[in-house]
Design an enzyme around this catalytic site. Structure first.
Site, PDB file in Angstrom:
ATOM      1  N   SER A 171      20.929  34.785  12.656  1.00 37.01           N
ATOM      2  CA  SER A 171      20.870  33.892  13.785  1.00 37.01           C
ATOM      3  C   SER A 171      20.857  32.449  13.280  1.00 37.01           C
ATOM      4  O   SER A 171      21.565  32.163  12.330  1.00 37.01           O
ATOM      5  CB  SER A 171      19.608  34.205  14.564  1.00 37.01           C
ATOM      6  OG  SER A 171      19.849  34.147  15.890  1.00 37.01           O
ATOM      7  N   ASP A 433      26.968  41.269  20.536  1.00 39.09           N
ATOM      8  CA  ASP A 433      26.041  40.142  20.464  1.00 39.09           C
ATOM      9  C   ASP A 433      26.704  38.897  21.050  1.00 39.09           C
ATOM     10  O   ASP A 433      27.729  38.444  20.548  1.00 39.09           O
ATOM     11  CB  ASP A 433      25.694  39.892  18.991  1.00 39.09           C
ATOM     12  CG  ASP A 433      24.866  38.635  18.800  1.00 39.09           C
ATOM     13  OD1 ASP A 433      24.369  38.089  19.810  1.00 39.09           O
ATOM     14  OD2 ASP A 433      24.723  38.208  17.642  1.00 39.09           O
ATOM     15  N   HIS A 458      22.678  41.544  18.163  1.00 42.45           N
ATOM     16  CA  HIS A 458      22.281  40.447  17.304  1.00 42.45           C
ATOM     17  C   HIS A 458      21.523  40.937  16.061  1.00 42.45           C
ATOM     18  O   HIS A 458      20.490  41.583  16.180  1.00 42.45           O
ATOM     19  CB  HIS A 458      21.369  39.563  18.157  1.00 42.45           C
ATOM     20  CG  HIS A 458      21.293  38.142  17.715  1.00 42.45           C
ATOM     21  ND1 HIS A 458      22.401  37.378  17.449  1.00 42.45           N
ATOM     22  CD2 HIS A 458      20.241  37.334  17.522  1.00 42.45           C
ATOM     23  CE1 HIS A 458      22.011  36.164  17.126  1.00 42.45           C
ATOM     24  NE2 HIS A 458      20.706  36.101  17.152  1.00 42.45           N
TER      25      HIS A 458
END
Ligand SMILES: *[C@@H]1O[C@H](CO)[C@@H](O)[C@H](O)[C@H]1NC(C)=O
Ligand SMILES: *[C@@H]1O[C@H](CO)[C@@H](O)[C@H](O)[C@H]1NC(C)=O
Ligand SMILES: *[C@@H]1O[C@H](CO)[C@@H](O)[C@H](O)[C@H]1NC(C)=O
Ligand SMILES: *[C@@H]1O[C@H](CO)[C@@H](O)[C@H](O)[C@H]1NC(C)=O
Ligand SMILES: CC(=O)N[C@H]1CO[C@H](CO)[C@@H](O)[C@@H]1O
Length: 490
Positions: A171, A433, A458
């Site tokens: 991320s 995601d 994700h």
């Protein structure tokens, strides 16, 4: 959540924070309170502290602070590489010191493992408060300089200067892992940048487009039903007579009051957030770190939306909200923008948004944007346009729309956006995601490969392997490992 439906693979957020008394989604999106497991782990992996400069870019400013980090030497074989897990927009989660794919790699490669908490999050407090004046020292550039200084001093002190350092992150920290290699190639040999949004953008309507697509892949009717529900709610919001019923239907903590566009946008965004969260983290294995609600999947939400016995789509939308609240033990839903505003403008380290909400939104306003607006027609939600998100930057930090636009341009200028030029960075990404829309999805060069994982959400490849993982996820983990082993020989 204002652009906040970011991430944190590291932290497994979710609605749980609300249960702990935080009423706002910004926070819940990327921070799930540390659990018992973390307390237990803390005794196994001692907190350590590293002295950093407050401002790496001003030689005349000698102020210092202490940054938290953790070490796991269980797998280290002298001469092996050093792995550095980069912390993100929430407290460093100790679960990663004990498990996770990176440790599997560490075991295989004999690596020494560090995890460094990001400045301004968790216990890493560079300043006395979170005033806008203090937050000037919060940026990805300062964070990278922290990493560089940590890398140099730690290598010196522990005799690791000849070792090859590999950065990991998922991320936002995935972007940092890529940028660390990009900006400090002499310090980092290779990076694994999982689900990394490398392209900054003020408006990010594609996020909800991917949400729609991911819901449709479960059931083509699903996004249509969500759209009908959302439209029906928007219509009701125009008639104050209905507010009593809405309050009851969504189990609000106090009677719904809509005085401004910000109020309705916040309420609508909160409810859409149920779907955004579930899609972003669908069927992942974050439960290993204490993540709750992992059995609430796209399938479950779409099942509710299709259940005619619950009433019309509006009633089913309310049933989804109720399921989420039950799952996370939330007694009632506080969907008041005014309360959110008051939390987000509290500048104390004890404030309700100090777990990361105030800091992360500041980073979106001054570096990344990433606002998940309803501005695209190709998505099911209504009512939280870019203007709502941008206005928060002004209300929370006195940052104007113009300033956000300039900051985002500058971020892409500085890092290169999609056009990143570097080597030995692998970019794993998951097809469902929503963040993949800002990620590297195709090999840039043979030394900047993308690893595509069909059907995962994700950061899925960072979590520990499970028998029920799809084969492509297992393959992706192997793929990354092969790249690393090859690069460590170079
Ligand atoms: C509120 O809900 C009840 C039934 O649940 C309905 O009879 C009533 O008309 C609703 N009120 C408004 C103003 O929509
Ligand atoms: C999810 O798991 C919890 C705890 O095991 C259980 O109580 C709940 O009914 C499950 N929910 C769904 C939708 O499967
Ligand atoms: C900020 O939050 C703290 C802790 O909840 C609280 O004690 C303080 O009164 C708040 N400050 C303001 C200005 O609301
Ligand atoms: C907000 O920013 C503007 C221009 O950047 C400045 O003139 C003004 O004084 C600031 N207001 C506050 C309350 O800080
Ligand atoms: C979701 C996503 O971005 N997937 C991409 C990941 O990378 C591969 C290339 O290896 C692309 O084909 C996918 O579209």
């Amino acid at each position: 959540m204002s652009g906040i439906n970011m991430f944190v693979c590291m932290l497994l957020l979710s609605v749980a924070a609300v249960a702990e008394g935080q009423r706002f989604k910004g926070f819940r999106k990327f921070y799930r309170g540390q659990d018992e497991n973390a307390k237990m782990l803390r005794t196994v992996f001692d907190e350590q502290w590293f002295v950093q400069k407050l401002d790496h870019f001003n030689g005349a400013d000698s102020r210092e602070w202490k940054q938290r980090y953790f070490v796991n030497g269980n797998f280290y074989k002298p001469g092996g590489p050093v792995f550095l897990m980069i912390g993100g927009e929430g407290p460093a989660n100790l679960a990663w010191m004990q498990t996770g794919t990176w440790l599997t790699y560490a075991e295989k490669m004999g690596a020494l493992c560090f995890m460094l908490e990001h400045r301004f999050y968790g216990k890493s407090h560079p300043t006395d408060d979170l005033s806008t004046d203090s937050l000037r020292f919060l940026s990805s550039r300062q964070a990278l300089a922290d990493l560089a200084h940590f890398r140099v001093i730690t290598a010196d002190q522990r005799g690791l200067s000849e070792s090859k350092w590999v950065a990991f992150g998922g991320s936002y920290p995935g972007s940092l892992a890529a940028w660390f290699r990009l900006k400090y190639p002499h310090l980092v040999h290779a990076s694994v940048a999982t689900s990394a949004p490398v392209h900054a953008t003020v408006n990010f309507p594609e996020y909800l487009e991917v949400v729609r697509h991911s819901l449709a892949s479960e059931n083509t009717e699903c996004p249509l039903l969500v759209e009908q529900a959302s439209d029906s709610l928007v219509k009701r919001l125009k008639d104050p007579e209905t507010y009593g019923n809405i309050t009851k239907d969504f189990n609000l903590c106090s009677k719904l009051q809509i005085q401004t566009e910000m109020d309705s946008a916040y309420f609508l965004e909160t409810l859409a957030g149920n779907f955004m969260d579930v899609v972003q983290y669908n069927e992942d294995n974050r439960a290993f770190a204490g993540g709750r609600g992992t059995n609430i999947t796209i399938k479950v939400l779409c099942g509710l939306m299709a259940d005619t016995s619950l009433g019309d789509p509006y009633a089913r939308y309310a049933a989804v909200a109720k399921l989420m609240m039950d799952t996370f033990s939330i007694k009632c839903l506080d969907a008041r923008y005014t309360e959110y505003l008051s939390d987000m403008t509290n500048t104390s380290w004890e404030g309700a948004a100090a777990g990361g909400g105030r800091q992360w939104v500041y980073q979106t306003c001054t570096e990344f944007g990433f606002y998940q607006s309803t501005d695209s027609p190709n998505q099911p939600f209504t009512g939280f346009p870019l203007t709502y998100q941008v206005k928060q930057c002004a209300e929370f930090y006195n940052v104007s729309a113009q300033q956000i636009a300039e900051a985002v341009l500058q971020t892409n200028e500085y890092y290169g956006g999609y056009d990143i030029r570097s080597s030995r960075i692998v970019f794993p990404n998951g097809s469902i995601d929503p963040w993949h829309a800002l990620g590297i999805t195709e090999d840039i060069t043979s030394s900047l490969p993308a690893v595509f994982i069909k059907g995962t959400a994700h950061c899925a490849n960072m979590y520990p392997a499970r028998s029920e993982d799809p084969p492509q996820l297992a393959q992706a983990r192997v793929h990354v490992s092969v790249f690393l082993q090859q690069w460590l020989k170079e």
